[in-house]
Motif scaffolding. Structure first.
Motif, short mmCIF file in Angstrom:
data_model
loop_
_atom_site.label_atom_id
_atom_site.label_comp_id
_atom_site.label_asym_id
_atom_site.label_seq_id
_atom_site.Cartn_x
_atom_site.Cartn_y
_atom_site.Cartn_z
N GLN A 5 0.83 -1.18 0.00
CA GLN A 5 0.00 0.00 0.00
C GLN A 5 0.87 1.24 0.00
O GLN A 5 1.62 1.48 0.95
CB GLN A 5 -0.93 0.02 1.21
CG GLN A 5 -1.82 1.25 1.27
CD GLN A 5 -2.74 1.34 0.08
OE1 GLN A 5 -3.54 0.43 -0.17
NE2 GLN A 5 -2.64 2.42 -0.68
N SER A 7 1.24 5.29 0.16
CA SER A 7 0.52 6.38 0.79
C SER A 7 1.45 7.59 0.89
O SER A 7 2.65 7.49 0.64
CB SER A 7 0.00 6.00 2.17
OG SER A 7 1.07 5.69 3.05
N GLY A 8 0.89 8.71 1.27
CA GLY A 8 1.67 9.91 1.49
C GLY A 8 1.60 10.94 0.39
O GLY A 8 2.22 12.00 0.50
N LEU A 20 6.71 9.62 0.46
CA LEU A 20 5.78 8.54 0.24
C LEU A 20 6.19 7.33 1.06
O LEU A 20 7.37 7.11 1.32
CB LEU A 20 5.72 8.15 -1.23
CG LEU A 20 5.43 9.27 -2.24
CD1 LEU A 20 5.34 8.70 -3.64
CD2 LEU A 20 4.16 10.01 -1.86
N SER A 21 5.21 6.54 1.43
CA SER A 21 5.46 5.31 2.17
C SER A 21 4.87 4.14 1.42
O SER A 21 3.82 4.27 0.77
CB SER A 21 4.84 5.38 3.58
OG SER A 21 5.41 6.42 4.34
N CYS A 22 5.53 3.03 1.51
CA CYS A 22 5.04 1.78 0.97
C CYS A 22 5.03 0.77 2.10
O CYS A 22 6.10 0.30 2.50
CB CYS A 22 5.91 1.30 -0.20
SG CYS A 22 5.44 -0.31 -0.87
N THR A 78 8.40 -1.19 5.87
CA THR A 78 8.01 -0.01 5.12
C THR A 78 9.19 0.52 4.31
O THR A 78 10.32 0.56 4.80
CB THR A 78 7.49 1.10 6.05
OG1 THR A 78 6.37 0.61 6.79
CG2 THR A 78 7.07 2.32 5.26
N TYR A 95 3.25 4.23 -7.43
CA TYR A 95 2.96 2.87 -7.02
C TYR A 95 4.22 2.22 -6.47
O TYR A 95 5.33 2.52 -6.92
CB TYR A 95 2.49 2.02 -8.21
CG TYR A 95 1.28 2.54 -8.94
CD1 TYR A 95 0.01 2.08 -8.63
CD2 TYR A 95 1.41 3.49 -9.95
CE1 TYR A 95 -1.10 2.54 -9.32
CE2 TYR A 95 0.31 3.96 -10.64
CZ TYR A 95 -0.94 3.47 -10.32
OH TYR A 95 -2.04 3.92 -11.01
N THR A 122 -0.67 6.17 -4.91
CA THR A 122 -1.00 7.39 -4.20
C THR A 122 -0.69 8.57 -5.12
O THR A 122 0.32 8.58 -5.83
CB THR A 122 -0.21 7.49 -2.88
OG1 THR A 122 -0.64 8.63 -2.14
CG2 THR A 122 1.29 7.56 -3.11
#
Length: 128
Positions: A5, A7-8, A20-22, A78, A95, A122
């Protein structure tokens, strides 16, 4: 099952920064490469960066090298993408993907569109 996922994302002005974070879950081993891709409207998906979390090797596309930094927190499962000096052309849906072959992440393959597991993206918007 492996789940990813990203995000950020958000809206930033040109020259600004965003991280961004994964978040990854379901891995049965640490032998994966994690990749960041992006896709701008009307354009093909583009490889941005990859990391081999187990050992920390990192690679970048020419378009982002020197501005973006990929890193990982293995304890948190992460991977991050710190994006600095953002440009309007960086605007895209970002992605993250996991590749079961960690050594597929190299300087020569960082822009390759490969990955075994893909998550939803995101959105990063960069205003000028």
């Amino acid at each position: 099952d492996v789940q990813l996922q990203a995000s950020g994302g958000g809206l930033v002005q040109a020259g600004g920064s965003l991280r961004l974070s994964c978040a990854a879950a379901g891995f049965t081993s640490d032998n994966y490469a994690i990749r960041w891709y992006r896709q701008a409207p009307g354009k093909e998906r583009e490889g941005v960066s990859c990391i081999i979390p187990k050992i920390g090797f990192t690679y970048y596309s020419h378009s982002v090298k020197g501005r973006f930094t990929i890193s990982r927190d293995n304890a948190k499962n992460t991977v991050y993408l710190q994006m600095n000096s953002l440009k309007p052309e960086d605007a895209a849906v970002y992605y993250c993907a996991a590749d079961r072959a960690p050594w597929s992440c190299t300087g020569a393959t960082v822009t390759s569109l490969v990955g075994d597991y893909w998550g939803k993206g995101t959105l990063v918007t960069v205003s000028s």
